[in-house]
Design a protein around this motif. Structure first.
Motif, short mmCIF file in Angstrom:
data_model
loop_
_atom_site.label_atom_id
_atom_site.label_comp_id
_atom_site.label_asym_id
_atom_site.label_seq_id
_atom_site.Cartn_x
_atom_site.Cartn_y
_atom_site.Cartn_z
N ILE A 137 -35.60 31.22 31.93
CA ILE A 137 -35.16 32.15 30.90
C ILE A 137 -34.29 31.43 29.88
O ILE A 137 -33.86 30.30 30.10
N THR A 138 -34.04 32.11 28.76
CA THR A 138 -33.22 31.53 27.70
C THR A 138 -31.75 31.53 28.10
O THR A 138 -31.24 32.56 28.55
N PHE A 139 -31.10 30.38 27.96
CA PHE A 139 -29.66 30.30 28.20
C PHE A 139 -28.98 30.01 26.87
O PHE A 139 -29.41 29.12 26.14
N VAL A 140 -27.94 30.77 26.55
CA VAL A 140 -27.10 30.42 25.41
C VAL A 140 -25.71 30.11 25.96
O VAL A 140 -25.05 30.97 26.52
N LEU A 141 -25.31 28.85 25.83
CA LEU A 141 -24.07 28.38 26.43
C LEU A 141 -23.05 28.07 25.34
O LEU A 141 -23.35 27.37 24.38
N VAL A 142 -21.86 28.63 25.49
CA VAL A 142 -20.77 28.29 24.59
C VAL A 142 -19.91 27.23 25.25
O VAL A 142 -19.58 27.35 26.44
N THR A 143 -19.60 26.16 24.54
CA THR A 143 -18.74 25.13 25.11
C THR A 143 -18.00 24.38 24.01
O THR A 143 -18.44 24.35 22.87
N HIS A 144 -16.84 23.83 24.37
CA HIS A 144 -16.17 22.96 23.41
C HIS A 144 -16.22 21.51 23.89
O HIS A 144 -15.60 20.63 23.32
N ASP A 145 -17.01 21.28 24.98
CA ASP A 145 -17.09 19.96 25.59
C ASP A 145 -18.40 19.30 25.15
O ASP A 145 -19.48 19.74 25.53
N GLN A 146 -18.28 18.24 24.35
CA GLN A 146 -19.49 17.67 23.77
C GLN A 146 -20.40 17.06 24.83
O GLN A 146 -21.62 17.11 24.72
#
Ligand SMILES: Nc1ncnc2c1ncn2[C@@H]1O[C@H](COP(=O)(O)OP(=O)(O)O)[C@@H](O)[C@H]1O
Ligand SMILES: [Mg+2]
Lengths: 362, 320
Positions: A188-197
């Motif tokens: 399935i589609t994952f949308v991940l928010v992160t500030h870690d490059q």
């Protein structure tokens, strides 16, 4: 992405009072894609994710999921599920009841419900933890329960708001691998928010890099890293040496220039076209500059003096003053050959791939 | 501590590897009492001990007097201090006291539930929609409580009385042709007046428990498919149950013993157990019987309160 768009974000703005948190965002996220929103704290990642989940409405613009406009549709009626940054585990319910929470309303019958929950528990490797109360879990366990609770709903899109940022480094790296495996497995589609490059680079199919409410670049990890669209993107994704060249000549996707201390160099354009070559900035990643050890020779080869040294375990970062170049450059070397033993003040020789430079508009 | 530090060399240092290296900060020779006094908990006890002592004396003292009295008997003008259970027999078996006690329990439980049911939406509104003005809202809620307790009860007399505001209003609107005499001087009037008197005491604990509710839990519930009603029943209600229980107890326990309200607005049908206790300690001058009535009421109210807490805890487990 060749797959059908699962989420389309069209000209989305979000204004809080008189503060513009999101400014004309456009993006298309494919079915089964692992998509990351990467950017510094406060750039609007959570705001965008919450609007996809239905917890906030855009001030203007539309969000489509599976081709349908989501305007006015509350979270409980969207085909999305969210893993909250705080995990939001229900403290008055045990792990089993937490995971079964959303299933209760579906009235699946006891057996189906139990088998789905056990399957979800197995998926996140928490089998046997069902009777533990929600407020008696460790950080990693809470994260897994939040994940299982969302996955058990079989959403089309899973939204994850910095799901790993509360975990310590080893666990975080382990969970990055597990999350990526899980996403491939269920598709399935994952949308991940992160500030870690590094998290974004290692996990995503594509990354959108955001700064102060705007998307600076959307591309695959390698493209983002190698061809950052702007100086800001380059800087955010690990260090880059920024230098000023003269006699810049752009030719299609490539360029040639004269760089003080380096001589004649060449490289490629990163994303955007160069409108004013005189104002352009040349960039090179620290690991693309390499030390030429004693008894070796290389071409091209330039020399410099070590002015500072920082040890990072597996690598060492050296700050080098290059003859004829006003700016100090930094070099990252693995420690296999003794880069960690080079004393500050010593003279070294450096080589590089003459095509490793990128050019960006300043 | 300088003296203790003189002993803290050699082996003893090994006894407690966690001991700081500074000599004399903590040594194995220290008396347990001293060690307790130095601990975090000990300091806490030390700090609260004067008010605690004061509170305990003022609380325990009267209770001892009351309990002692309840086992004695009134011998005309003097107290006969031989142990007897006659007072309890009278308190628990005489129909008049049984009726008064049942009515008091009924009134207090009803008042508690009515107050909490009315206070909950107010607390909910202030907590969820008070925005920047939460403080102002709470302030406004407490304004009526600046006037005296008696004034508030008397104002209900003005509202509910035969020629009161409510009757005049209904007459004016043509809803009724002659004043209703059933508004005041009965149990309902007592319940209405008490529910109003105790509203703020219920709103505050409810507000606190609603404030403590993590809003992301409600978002998670919405995310998992629940609409507003289910969210309330499955998340808000069980997680604010401690506040609900506190509010119920804060209202229920003192109202059982209220005798001013029934006296002013309760009439003949609104008399409660505390009025009877007051009579025994006053006009009837039978302290032992009054004491037995008071102790019985206290015990029964405690049992009832316990039962209500258990019931609500059970309901909380069912809401999932
Ligand atoms: N409800 C809100 N009201 C006002 N400002 C908000 C609100 N939510 C977010 N913001 C502001 O919008 C900006 C983006 O926030 P957010 O999306 O949480 O950033 P990120 O998740 O990238 O750290 C921040 O400056 C934040 O202060
Ligand atoms: Mg955020």
């Amino acid at each position: 992405m060749t797959a059908l768009p699962m989420i389309e974000i069209k000209n989305v703005d979000k204004v809080f009072g008189n503060f513009r948190a999101l400014d004309t965002l456009n993006a298309s996220i494919g079915e089964g894609e692992f998509f990351s929103l990467l950017g510094p704290s406060g750039c609007g990642k959570t705001t965008l994710l919450r609007m996809i989940g239905g917890f906030d409405e855009p001030t203007s613009g539309t969000i489509l999921i599976g081709g349908k406009s989501m305007a006015g549709i509350p979270p409980n009626l969207r085909p999305t599920n969210m893993v909250f940054q705080s995990y939001a585990i229900f403290p008055h319910l045990n792990v089993f009841e937490n995971i079964a929470y959303g299933l209760k309303r579906l009235r699946l019958g006891r057996e189906e419900e139990e088998s789905r929950v056990s399957q979800a528990l197995a998926q996140v490797e928490l089998t046997g933890l069902g009777p533990r109360m929600g407020n008696q879990l460790s950080g990693g366990q809470r994260q897994r329960v939040a994940l299982a609770r969302a996955l058990v709903m079989r959403p089309k899109v899973l939204l994850l708001d910095e799901p790993l940022s509360a975990l310590d480094k080893n666990l975080r790296e382990q969970m990055q691998v597990e999350l990526r495996h899980l996403q491939r497995q269920i598709g399935i589609t994952f949308v991940l928010v992160t500030h870690d490059q590094y998290e974004a680079l290692s996990m995503s199919d594509r990354i959108a890099v955001m700064f102060s409410g705007q998307i600076a670049q959307i591309a695959e990890p390698k493209e983002i890293y190698q061809n950052p669209a702007t100086r800001q993107v380059a800087d955010f994704l690990g260090g880059m040496n920024f230098l000023t060249a003269s006699d810049v000549a752009v030719n299609g996707k490539g360029f040639k220039a004269a760089l003080p201390g380096f001589g004649a160099i060449s490289g490629h354009l990163s994303g955007k076209a160069i409108s004013d070559p005189a104002q352009a900035i040349i960039g090179i990643r620290p690991e693309r500059l390499r030390i030429v050890w004693e008894g070796e020779t290389a071409d091209p080869m330039i020399s410099g003096k070590v002015v500072d040294r920082n040890y990072f375990g597996e690598v060492t970062s050296l700050v080098v003053a290059i003859e004829g170049q006003a700016e100090h450059v930094s070099i990252v070397e693995t420690n296999d050959f003794g880069a960690d033993d080079i004393p500050v003040g010593s003279d070294i020789r450096i080589t590089y791939d003459p095509d490793a430079f990128v050019i960006m508009q300043g | 501590m300088a003296t203790a530090s003189a002993f803290s060399y050699g082996k003893e240092q090994h006894l407690d590897p966690s001991a700081p290296t500074l000599p004399g900060v903590r040594t194995a020779r220290e008396a347990p009492v001293m060690r307790f006094m130095r601990s975090e908990a000990g300091k806490g006890w030390l700090t609260i001990s004067p008010p605690l002592l004061y509170a305990v004396l003022l609380l325990i003292g009267p209770i001892i007097v009351i309990v002692a009295n309840s086992f004695w008997s009134q011998d005309y003008l003097t107290i006969d201090r031989t142990f007897t259970l006659e007072n309890y027999k009278a308190a628990l078996t005489e129909p008049i006291y049984r009726d008064l006690l049942m009515r008091s329990l009924f009134v207090s439980v009803t008042v508690a539930f009515v107050t909490v049911i009315l206070a909950y939406p107010v607390a909910w509104f202030v907590s969820f929609h008070g925005g920047r003005y939460k403080g102002l809202w709470l302030f406004i809620i407490t304004v009526p409580f600046w006037s005296g307790y008696l004034l508030r009860i008397l104002s209900w007399k003005v509202i509910l009385g035969y020629k009161g505001v409510l009757n005049s209003g209904l007459l004016y609107l043509g809803v009724i042709t002659e004043p209703l005499s059933t508004l005041i001087y009965n149990v309902n009037a007592v319940i209405i007046t008490l529910a109003h008197s105790w509203a703020a005491f219920a709103i505050l604990p409810l507000f606190v428990s609603l404030e403590k509710l993590d809003r992301s839990l409600l978002e998670a519930a919405a995310d998992l498919g629940d609409g507003p009603v289910r969210r309330f029943l499955r998340i808000t209600l069980p997680l604010t149950m401690p506040g609900i229980i506190a509010a119920l107890m804060i209202v229920m326990i003192p109202t059982v013993g209220d005798y001013v309200t029934p006296k002013l607005v309760g009439g003949k049908d609104g008399v409660m157990i505390a009025n009877a206790i007051q009579v025994q300690f006053g006009k009837a001058s039978n302290w032992p019987l009054g004491a037995a009535l008071a102790v019985s009421t206290m015990v029964i109210v405690s049992l009832l309160a316990g039962a209500i807490v258990l019931m609500l805890a059970g309901i909380k487990r069912l809401l999932k």
